[in-house]
Design a protein around this motif. Structure first.
Motif: not given
Length: 366
Positions: A18-20, A6-13, A30-35, A227-229
């Motif tokens: 980077x996950x995308x 619960x007490x996590x820093x906000x997920x930055x853009x 090399x296509x665009x990837x959206x999560x 997202x972290x998972x």
């Protein structure tokens, strides 16, 4: 009082982007990837409603229940739809797709499920992709069940819209999903006046507010834990090696198929040809006079945590699904599942050989 979830820093853009990028590497695209911030049905429906409309002529391949759903969405979007349905115990072929193109040369959109976890079959996307390229049609692929269990290569196969989810073979969360989008798919969406806008289904909104803006400001608060998972499961796949993860699923599928045949009791693979069987899950046909849903219920009484399920709808009477994916892609899980099914069959007076089933699994899996 603090809590690590619960007490996590906000997920930055930057972290989101980077996950995308990690997803793009997984797909070698090399296509665009959206999560997308929801279960895979979100981008699956969003992509159809964005790319298809009243002027679309679609070939919708049905090898299981999701193909039927895609046909419904296409028709609801106003598209003219030609269904290509094959028995759920087999796969579609590129020749069948080409024959559909010859009959309806106006087809400009093709929808296909790579692996149908619900029916246990998988389709030869590379060969079908060649046929779709020859036709010049837009290619939409549901790879939710296949990614992590078998190759998924949007660029190499000419897939314009490829949707994945992490909750099966990737062993990740169900609450986020991803889609790769080709440039011509974006063009098709932009030209569609009925494409969703100012909507949770809108891929174009994400493109304009996220991709076109250089991925520097998220359009809304992300699903932080999911997202972290997702990032963690991608990191684990990279550490193990994608080829190793896919080989594990492929081996367990062969072991399950062999073990079920060795078990006896009338069980047999539901998908007739091994080449058409999905690595992510193995479906089994129950013997005459046995109801699959009842057999599964008895098997789960002894071991409730087993990844066993009866088929959906009418298939609940004849089909059992053994889900050997993600954390359940182990020989131990397969042996336990077959042992429980064997005990349930024996309880009905059928002859089974538990030792032979275990030995058949071990022959492949050790």
């Amino acid at each position: 009082m603090t809590h690590p979830l619960l007490d996590l820093p906000p997920l930055t853009a930057a972290r989101f982007a980077a996950v995308e990028d990690r997803v793009a590497r997984l797909l070698d695209t090399r296509q665009d990837v959206l999560i997308t911030q929801g279960e895979a049905l979100l981008p699956l429906e969003g992509a159809i409603r964005a790319a298809a409309g009243p002027g679309t002529v679609a070939l919708n391949v049905i090898t299981g229940p999701y193909g039927q759903t895609f046909g419904d969405w296409l028709r609801d979007s106003g598209a003219t739809v030609h269904d290509l349905a094959v028995p759920f115990d087999s796969a579609v072929t590129a020749d069948q797709v080409r024959a559909a193109f010859a009959e309806h040369p106006e087809i400009d959109f093709v929808s296909l499920v790579h692996a149908e976890a619900a029916t246990g079959n998988t389709n030869p996307v590379a060969e079908i992709g060649e046929a779709v390229r020859e036709q010049g049609a837009l290619f939409y692929l549901d790879a939710v069940a296949s990614v992590g269990a078998e190759p998924v290569l949007p660029d190499a196969w000419g897939v314009d819209l490829c949707v994945i989810g992490a909750q099966k073979a990737m062993g990740g969360p169900a609450g986020v999903s991803a889609i790769s989008v080709s440039e011509r798919a974006w063009e098709r969406m932009a030209a569609n006046p009925d494409a969703p806008r100012r909507s949770y289904l809108s891929l174009l909104d994400w493109k304009e507010r996220w991709i076109d803006g250089g991925r520097t400001a998220l359009p809304h608060a992300p699903a932080q834990l999911e997202m972290l998972a997702l990032d963690a499961c991608l990191e684990r796949i990279e550490a193990d090696g994608l080829d190793t993860v896919m080989a594990r699923h492929r081996t367990l599928a062969r072991a399950t198929r062999a073990g079920a045949l060795a078990l006896g009791g009338g069980l047999e693979p539901y998908v007739r040809e091994e080449r058409d069987a999905a690595p992510v899950a193995t479906t089994l046909r129950v013997p005459a006079g046995t109801v699959a849903s009842e057999l599964v219920a008895r098997a789960l009484q002894s071991d409730p945590g087993l990844p066993l399920a009866a088929g959906g709808g009418a298939l609940a009477r004849e089909m059992i699904r053994v889900n050997h994916y993600g954390p359940d892609a182990t020989p131990q899980v397969v042996r336990r599942a077959l042992a429980a099914l064997g005990a349930a069959l024996a309880g009905q007076g059928l002859t089974v050989d538990l030792e032979a089933a275990a030995a058949a699994v071990d022959e492949f899996a050790l």
